[in-house]
Design a protein around this motif. Structure first.
Motif, PDB file in Angstrom:
ATOM      1  N   GLN A  80       0.833  -1.212   0.000  1.00 20.85           N
ATOM      2  CA  GLN A  80       0.000   0.000   0.000  1.00 20.85           C
ATOM      3  C   GLN A  80       0.860   1.251   0.000  1.00 20.85           C
ATOM      4  O   GLN A  80       0.608   2.199  -0.743  1.00 20.85           O
ATOM      5  CB  GLN A  80      -0.899   0.010   1.234  1.00 20.85           C
ATOM      6  N   LEU A  81       1.889   1.257   0.842  1.00 18.39           N
ATOM      7  CA  LEU A  81       2.728   2.446   0.989  1.00 18.39           C
ATOM      8  C   LEU A  81       3.703   2.630  -0.169  1.00 18.39           C
ATOM      9  O   LEU A  81       4.333   3.678  -0.281  1.00 18.39           O
ATOM     10  CB  LEU A  81       3.500   2.372   2.313  1.00 18.39           C
ATOM     11  N   ALA A  82       3.830   1.612  -1.028  1.00 15.20           N
ATOM     12  CA  ALA A  82       4.689   1.750  -2.200  1.00 15.20           C
ATOM     13  C   ALA A  82       4.036   2.595  -3.287  1.00 15.20           C
ATOM     14  O   ALA A  82       4.690   3.000  -4.239  1.00 15.20           O
ATOM     15  CB  ALA A  82       5.027   0.368  -2.762  1.00 15.20           C
ATOM     16  N   ARG A  83       2.759   2.872  -3.129  1.00 19.07           N
ATOM     17  CA  ARG A  83       2.022   3.677  -4.100  1.00 19.07           C
ATOM     18  C   ARG A  83       1.965   5.138  -3.637  1.00 19.07           C
ATOM     19  O   ARG A  83       1.952   5.397  -2.430  1.00 19.07           O
ATOM     20  CB  ARG A  83       0.609   3.131  -4.287  1.00 19.07           C
ATOM     21  N   PRO A  84       1.897   6.069  -4.551  1.00 17.85           N
ATOM     22  CA  PRO A  84       1.865   7.483  -4.150  1.00 17.85           C
ATOM     23  C   PRO A  84       0.543   7.857  -3.491  1.00 17.85           C
ATOM     24  O   PRO A  84      -0.510   7.301  -3.799  1.00 17.85           O
ATOM     25  CB  PRO A  84       2.055   8.230  -5.481  1.00 17.85           C
ATOM     26  N   GLU A  85       0.644   8.801  -2.567  1.00 17.16           N
ATOM     27  CA  GLU A  85      -0.538   9.393  -1.932  1.00 17.16           C
ATOM     28  C   GLU A  85      -1.441   8.349  -1.289  1.00 17.16           C
ATOM     29  O   GLU A  85      -2.650   8.336  -1.473  1.00 17.16           O
ATOM     30  CB  GLU A  85      -1.335  10.228  -2.950  1.00 17.16           C
ATOM     31  N   THR A  86      -0.842   7.458  -0.514  1.00 15.80           N
ATOM     32  CA  THR A  86      -1.624   6.490   0.250  1.00 15.80           C
ATOM     33  C   THR A  86      -2.038   7.144   1.566  1.00 15.80           C
ATOM     34  O   THR A  86      -1.210   7.412   2.424  1.00 15.80           O
ATOM     35  CB  THR A  86      -0.797   5.223   0.539  1.00 15.80           C
ATOM     36  N   HIS A  87      -3.325   7.402   1.706  1.00 15.82           N
ATOM     37  CA  HIS A  87      -3.804   8.090   2.905  1.00 15.82           C
ATOM     38  C   HIS A  87      -4.384   7.119   3.936  1.00 15.82           C
ATOM     39  O   HIS A  87      -4.181   7.280   5.132  1.00 15.82           O
ATOM     40  CB  HIS A  87      -4.866   9.130   2.525  1.00 15.82           C
ATOM     41  N   ARG A  88      -5.092   6.143   3.456  1.00 11.62           N
ATOM     42  CA  ARG A  88      -5.754   5.215   4.366  1.00 11.62           C
ATOM     43  C   ARG A  88      -5.048   3.862   4.325  1.00 11.62           C
ATOM     44  O   ARG A  88      -4.912   3.253   3.267  1.00 11.62           O
ATOM     45  CB  ARG A  88      -7.218   5.049   3.965  1.00 11.62           C
ATOM     46  N   LEU A  89      -4.581   3.422   5.476  1.00  9.06           N
ATOM     47  CA  LEU A  89      -3.893   2.141   5.556  1.00  9.06           C
ATOM     48  C   LEU A  89      -4.905   1.062   5.922  1.00  9.06           C
ATOM     49  O   LEU A  89      -5.230   0.870   7.101  1.00  9.06           O
ATOM     50  CB  LEU A  89      -2.763   2.214   6.589  1.00  9.06           C
ATOM     51  N   ARG A  90      -5.396   0.354   4.934  1.00  6.66           N
ATOM     52  CA  ARG A  90      -6.379  -0.699   5.180  1.00  6.66           C
ATOM     53  C   ARG A  90      -5.700  -1.927   5.772  1.00  6.66           C
ATOM     54  O   ARG A  90      -4.541  -2.219   5.496  1.00  6.66           O
ATOM     55  CB  ARG A  90      -7.074  -1.079   3.872  1.00  6.66           C
TER      56      ARG A  90
END
Length: 213
Positions: A80-90
Motif C-alpha cells: 500500500q505504501l509503495a504507491r503514491p498518496e496512500t492516505h488510508r492504511l487498510r
C-alpha cells in the motif's frame, strides 16, 4: 505549450500497469534477500539438529505461524505504501491478530507452568542473541525491498521504510526458526518481536533518505 497540454501529451499512450505489478516486484525483492539470509543461517549457524523432529511438533509451527502471518501482513502494508498518496492504511489492524493469539498461548503456558520456571521460559538460552540475529538477517531482505522500491513511488517515506523493515524483520524471523531451538511462546513474543521491531525502526530511520525518488 501550456501546462494542461504538456500533461495531456505526457499522459498519452501510457500502457496500463497490471494490478499485481507492485506485489510481484516486492515478492522478488524479498525472495532474493531471504535466499541470502537462509544461506547464511544454514552455512554459518546451521539448522537446529532436531529440525526434522521439531517440524512434527506444535511449537515449531506456532513460531512459523506467528512470523509468517506478521510477514504477510507487513508485506500488504508495504504494498500500500509503495504507491503514491496512500492516505488510508487498510487492514493495518490485522497485524495485531497474530500478536494477540501468541500472547494467549503465552498466558496458557504460564498458567500451566510453576512460577519458579517462568524466568527460564521467558529468557530461554539465547535471549541476548535472538533480537540481534533477527535484525542482522533482516538486512539482506531489506536491501531486496530497497531494490523493489526503485521502480515504485512511495510518498510517505518514513512509514514506507518502517513497513519494509517490519516485513524484512518478520521474514528474517521466519528464516531464523530454522536455527533457533527456543519453543516458549513468551520467548518468541518478546525476543523475536523485539528483533522485528528493531528492523522496523531501522527502516523508519533510513526510509526518508533511501526511498526518495
Amino acid at each position: 505549450m501550456n501546462t494542461d497540454d504538456l500533461i495531456a501529451t505526457l499522459g498519452s499512450d501510457v500502457p496500463p500497469v497490471k494490478r499485481s505489478a507492485v506485489g510481484r516486484r516486492l515478492v522478488l525483492g524479498i525472495a532474493a534477500g531471504a535466499a541470502v539470509s537462509a544461506s547464511y543461517v544454514l552455512l554459518m549457524w546451521g539448522a537446529r539438529p532436531d529440525l526434522a523432529v521439531a517440524m512434527h511438533g506444535f511449537y515449531f509451527w506456532m513460531k512459523w505461524a506467528y512470523t509468517i502471518s506478521l510477514a504477510f501482513g507487513a508485506l500488504a502494508l508495504t504494498a500500500q505504501l509503495a504507491r503514491p498518496e496512500t492516505h488510508r492504511l487498510r487492514w493495518l489492524w490485522l497485524l495485531a491478530i497474530p500478536v494477540l493469539l501468541l500472547a494467549s498461548v503465552g498466558v496458557f503456558e504460564l498458567l500451566h507452568t510453576p512460577q519458579t520456571q517462568w524466568l527460564a521460559m521467558w529468557l530461554g538460552q539465547s535471549w541476548k542473541q535472538c533480537p540481534w540475529r533477527v535484525l542482522s538477517l533482516a538486512m539482506p531482505i531489506f536491501i531486496g525491498l530497497l531494490w523493489s522500491f526503485r521502480r515504485l513511488a512511495p510518498t510517505r517515506l518514513r512509514l514506507a521504510g518502517a513497513a519494509a523493515g517490519l516485513a524484512a524483520g518478520a521474514f528474517a524471523a521466519t528464516v531464523y526458526c530454522l536455527h533457533c531451538p527456543e519453543a516458549s511462546a513468551i520467548f518468541v513474543l518478546t525476543w523475536y518481536s523485539l528483533g522485528i521491531l528493531l528492523a522496523a525502526s531501522f527502516g523508519a530511520l533510513v526510509g526518508p533518505r533511501l526511498l526518495r525518488w
